[in-house]
Design a protein around this motif. Sequence first.
Motif, PDB file in Angstrom:
ATOM      1  N   LYS A  29       5.063 -15.106   5.671  1.00  0.00           N
ATOM      2  CA  LYS A  29       5.888 -16.231   5.918  1.00  0.00           C
ATOM      3  C   LYS A  29       6.789 -16.600   4.887  1.00  0.00           C
ATOM      4  O   LYS A  29       6.332 -17.131   3.754  1.00  0.00           O
ATOM      5  N   ASP A 185       6.512 -21.555  10.408  1.00  0.00           N
ATOM      6  CA  ASP A 185       4.986 -21.619   9.999  1.00  0.00           C
ATOM      7  C   ASP A 185       4.329 -21.332  11.203  1.00  0.00           C
ATOM      8  O   ASP A 185       3.370 -20.510  11.225  1.00  0.00           O
ATOM      9  N   GLY A 237       6.764 -31.112   5.398  1.00  0.00           N
ATOM     10  CA  GLY A 237       6.466 -29.549   5.910  1.00  0.00           C
ATOM     11  C   GLY A 237       5.276 -28.777   5.453  1.00  0.00           C
ATOM     12  O   GLY A 237       4.922 -27.879   6.177  1.00  0.00           O
ATOM     13  N   LYS A 241       2.368 -26.160   8.131  1.00  0.00           N
ATOM     14  CA  LYS A 241       1.819 -25.044   7.293  1.00  0.00           C
ATOM     15  C   LYS A 241       0.068 -24.892   7.545  1.00  0.00           C
ATOM     16  O   LYS A 241      -0.195 -23.984   7.816  1.00  0.00           O
TER      17      LYS A 241
HETATM   18 MG   LIG Z   1       8.455 -25.587   6.433  1.00  0.00          MG
END
Ligand SMILES: [Mg+2]
Length: 283
Positions: A29, A185, A237, A241
């Motif tokens: 990713k 993700d 974020g 993840k």
């Molecule tokens: Mg992100």
Amino acid sequence: MQKKIEQAQTLLEALPYIKKYSNQIFVIKYGGSAQINPELKDKFAQDIILLYLVGIKPVIVHGGGNKINEMLDKLQIKSEFVDGMRVTDAQVMEVVEMVLSGNINKEITTLLNMHGAKALGITGKDANFITAVPKDNGKYGLVGEIVHIDNTVIENLLADKFIPVIAPIASANEINHPGFNINADLAASKIAASLKARKIIFMTDIAGVMDKEKNLLSTLTEDEINAYKADGTIIGGMIPKVDACLEAVNGGVEKAHIINGKIEHSILLEIFTSEGIGTVIKK
Ligand SMILES: [Mg+2]
Ligand SMILES: Nc1ncnc2c1ncn2[C@@H]1O[C@H](COP(=O)(O)OP(=O)(O)OP(=O)(O)O)[C@@H](O)[C@H]1O
């Protein structure tokens, strides 16, 4: 001469890993946050080509947070993040698709091809290979949750020696629907589990998961992740993840790695050296 011997030793250090991982699928990713400047992007492409040439099958899933923000700003369209997810209305979706699929996907594909690969860029809408429904009953608008992945599309590309480059957009399987924006993700982890990938590697803009004192956590268990989410250590974020890491390892992927994509050749350091550099999550 000494330097040459050291170079040979460096190559030899990679040998057991090359043996172990040859023919295995690695999902990488490539975070929007790590796609910073032309030099770093170039090094990323070199690393992917190296993996490919030693027999690993890389599958790239990319994000594009920063570029999407820039374009939304230019067009004066407002968007907000909730739980690390971009709330997506029809207007935002149009920009998300334009930037991810039109711009970033082709940039990465072109770069890999210029370095000698056969990279092929697609979104989940191509061949209808990823389908989704609204995530959490539409809490985030057109943010989708993947319900089906047609593996044969990627498997055929890999069998033909392509490097698939996937923009995280899904089909709604419905005429006149704009499709879904999938957090990259979570798209990567679903794809990794579905393909029975050996590894998933998240390239981001930070060394790995940090504790409250900003120390790198080099390994994490599911219980620790839940505790760090609950006490606000893992936010923004990093939430999707770590969720994606858990989804991948619970789905059969051996290891999930979160590494700093702003460090040159971070993928090679993580995969081909005994120490590794970021956070590793195993089942
Ligand atoms: Mg992100
Ligand atoms: N405990 C934590 N440890 C490390 N980073 C954290 C933590 N909590 C929140 N973060 C944030 O998560 C960010 C990484 O997620 P972010 O979504 O910004 O990047 P990305 O997923 O790599 O890029 P993109 O979403 O564009 O693909 C870090 O820059 C950091 O600010």
